[in-house]
Design a protein around this motif. Structure first.
Motif, PDB file in Angstrom:
ATOM      1  N   LEU A 255       3.205  -8.648 -28.387  1.00  0.00           N
ATOM      2  CA  LEU A 255       2.695  -7.662 -27.439  1.00  0.00           C
ATOM      3  C   LEU A 255       3.589  -7.548 -26.215  1.00  0.00           C
ATOM      4  O   LEU A 255       3.924  -6.444 -25.771  1.00  0.00           O
ATOM      5  CB  LEU A 255       1.281  -8.040 -27.009  1.00  0.00           C
ATOM      6  N   GLN A 256       3.999  -8.665 -25.662  1.00  0.00           N
ATOM      7  CA  GLN A 256       4.816  -8.634 -24.453  1.00  0.00           C
ATOM      8  C   GLN A 256       6.158  -7.968 -24.709  1.00  0.00           C
ATOM      9  O   GLN A 256       6.652  -7.215 -23.865  1.00  0.00           O
ATOM     10  CB  GLN A 256       4.987 -10.055 -23.926  1.00  0.00           C
ATOM     11  N   ARG A 257       6.748  -8.215 -25.877  1.00  0.00           N
ATOM     12  CA  ARG A 257       8.019  -7.562 -26.214  1.00  0.00           C
ATOM     13  C   ARG A 257       7.836  -6.051 -26.326  1.00  0.00           C
ATOM     14  O   ARG A 257       8.685  -5.273 -25.869  1.00  0.00           O
ATOM     15  CB  ARG A 257       8.575  -8.120 -27.527  1.00  0.00           C
ATOM     16  N   ALA A 258       6.747  -5.632 -26.952  1.00  0.00           N
ATOM     17  CA  ALA A 258       6.514  -4.203 -27.141  1.00  0.00           C
ATOM     18  C   ALA A 258       6.208  -3.497 -25.823  1.00  0.00           C
ATOM     19  O   ALA A 258       6.578  -2.335 -25.634  1.00  0.00           O
ATOM     20  CB  ALA A 258       5.365  -3.989 -28.132  1.00  0.00           C
ATOM     21  N   LEU A 259       5.538  -4.173 -24.909  1.00  0.00           N
ATOM     22  CA  LEU A 259       5.120  -3.546 -23.657  1.00  0.00           C
ATOM     23  C   LEU A 259       6.242  -3.420 -22.636  1.00  0.00           C
ATOM     24  O   LEU A 259       6.237  -2.500 -21.814  1.00  0.00           O
ATOM     25  CB  LEU A 259       3.968  -4.348 -23.049  1.00  0.00           C
ATOM     26  N   ALA A 260       7.187  -4.351 -22.660  1.00  0.00           N
ATOM     27  CA  ALA A 260       8.273  -4.339 -21.684  1.00  0.00           C
ATOM     28  C   ALA A 260       9.227  -3.175 -21.958  1.00  0.00           C
ATOM     29  O   ALA A 260       9.422  -2.779 -23.108  1.00  0.00           O
ATOM     30  CB  ALA A 260       9.015  -5.667 -21.734  1.00  0.00           C
ATOM     31  N   PRO A 261       9.824  -2.610 -20.901  1.00  0.00           N
ATOM     32  CA  PRO A 261       9.643  -2.938 -19.488  1.00  0.00           C
ATOM     33  C   PRO A 261       8.643  -2.021 -18.760  1.00  0.00           C
ATOM     34  O   PRO A 261       8.390  -2.194 -17.598  1.00  0.00           O
ATOM     35  CB  PRO A 261      11.038  -2.719 -18.922  1.00  0.00           C
ATOM     36  N   THR A 262       8.078  -1.049 -19.488  1.00  0.00           N
ATOM     37  CA  THR A 262       7.218  -0.056 -18.833  1.00  0.00           C
ATOM     38  C   THR A 262       5.936  -0.665 -18.294  1.00  0.00           C
ATOM     39  O   THR A 262       5.471  -0.309 -17.203  1.00  0.00           O
ATOM     40  CB  THR A 262       6.876   1.077 -19.816  1.00  0.00           C
ATOM     41  N   TYR A 263       5.370  -1.589 -19.053  1.00  0.00           N
ATOM     42  CA  TYR A 263       4.091  -2.178 -18.671  1.00  0.00           C
ATOM     43  C   TYR A 263       4.296  -3.627 -18.238  1.00  0.00           C
ATOM     44  O   TYR A 263       5.034  -4.372 -18.877  1.00  0.00           O
ATOM     45  CB  TYR A 263       3.103  -2.102 -19.833  1.00  0.00           C
ATOM     46  N   GLN A 264       3.623  -3.995 -17.192  1.00  0.00           N
ATOM     47  CA  GLN A 264       3.736  -5.344 -16.640  1.00  0.00           C
ATOM     48  C   GLN A 264       2.539  -6.178 -17.082  1.00  0.00           C
ATOM     49  O   GLN A 264       1.392  -5.783 -16.896  1.00  0.00           O
ATOM     50  CB  GLN A 264       3.801  -5.297 -15.112  1.00  0.00           C
ATOM     51  N   VAL A 265       2.813  -7.333 -17.692  1.00  0.00           N
ATOM     52  CA  VAL A 265       1.756  -8.265 -18.061  1.00  0.00           C
ATOM     53  C   VAL A 265       1.499  -9.171 -16.864  1.00  0.00           C
ATOM     54  O   VAL A 265       2.402  -9.858 -16.388  1.00  0.00           O
ATOM     55  CB  VAL A 265       2.133  -9.088 -19.301  1.00  0.00           C
TER      56      VAL A 265
END
Length: 224
Positions: free
Chosen positions: A93-103
């Motif tokens: 999930l973190q790989r897919a979300l970066a860099p647009t979305y911040q966890v």
């Protein structure tokens, strides 16, 4: 948005699993809002279309739960196996979300909280000396004999929901997907066979967020 470590007949191609409703685990509690997603087989989806999603670029990811039932006479799954499944899926999930979305690690007025569970797993005792064995029992589609020698496709199911800062559910989904690799009957399942599914779901999750935020409303174009 999508997610039984189980196996099914090779007569169906890898990918999403038909239109059959995934077995519900109880993780979501209320399933009444869910409807079949028109753009994804094997997915049931709810999106609150009254929400302006453009404000949400931060996500608080709860630790991913692994809901497993030990096989009769077997102990619960080893904590390290459960922890690995949870951590690897979270990394997808973190790989897919970066860099647009911040966890992020704390709630806030511009943060969506995301809850996910890998569901309906039946566990078994790992064989002696196994290093990458995933303790999941091979299951079969209803009406299909478990005996035989034809290859099987690994399959996984999951449930998720996203909560607004006030705790209100704004998105929910259940999903079932088959992996890309066939396995001979009797072969032990490892995480490598399921990783491609979690990577696919993570990419789908990112795409759905992009669609929901594209118009400034919950009018997710892919669902109309």
């Amino acid at each position: 948005m999508a997610l039984a470590g189980c196996q099914s007949s090779q007569t169906t191609q890898p990918g999403d699993v038909g239109t059959a409703q995934a077995q519900r685990s109880g993780f979501l509690g209320d399933y009444s809002q869910l409807k079949p997603a028109p753009d994804r087989d094997g997915v049931e989806l709810y999106i609150d279309r009254s929400v302006d999603y453009t404000r949400y670029t931060k996500l608080l990811l709860d630790p991913i739960q692994v809901l497993a039932t030990p096989a009769p006479g077997q102990p619960p799954p080893a904590p390290d196996a459960v922890a690995r499944m949870s951590a690897d899926f979270q990394q997808s999930l973190q790989r897919a979300l970066a860099p647009t979305y911040q966890v992020v690690t704390a709630p806030g007025p511009d943060v969506l909280r995301v809850r996910i569970a890998i569901t309906n797993l039946q566990t078994v005792k790992p064989p002696t000396g196994a290093s990458d064995f995933l303790p999941i029992k091979a299951l079969y589609n209803a009406g299909r004999a478990a005996a035989g020698t034809s290859p099987r496709l690994v399959e996984m199911t999951a449930e998720m929901e996203a909560l607004a800062p006030d705790g209100r559910r704004v998105v929910a989904a259940t999903a079932t997907r088959r992996g890309d690799k066939t396995l001979p009957q009797g072969e032990q399942i490892t995480w490598a066979e399921l990783q491609s599914i979690s990577d696919y779901w993570a990419g789908n999750f990112r795409s759905r967020l992009d669609e929901m935020r594209g118009s400034g409303t919950a009018r997710a174009s892919a669902d109309e």
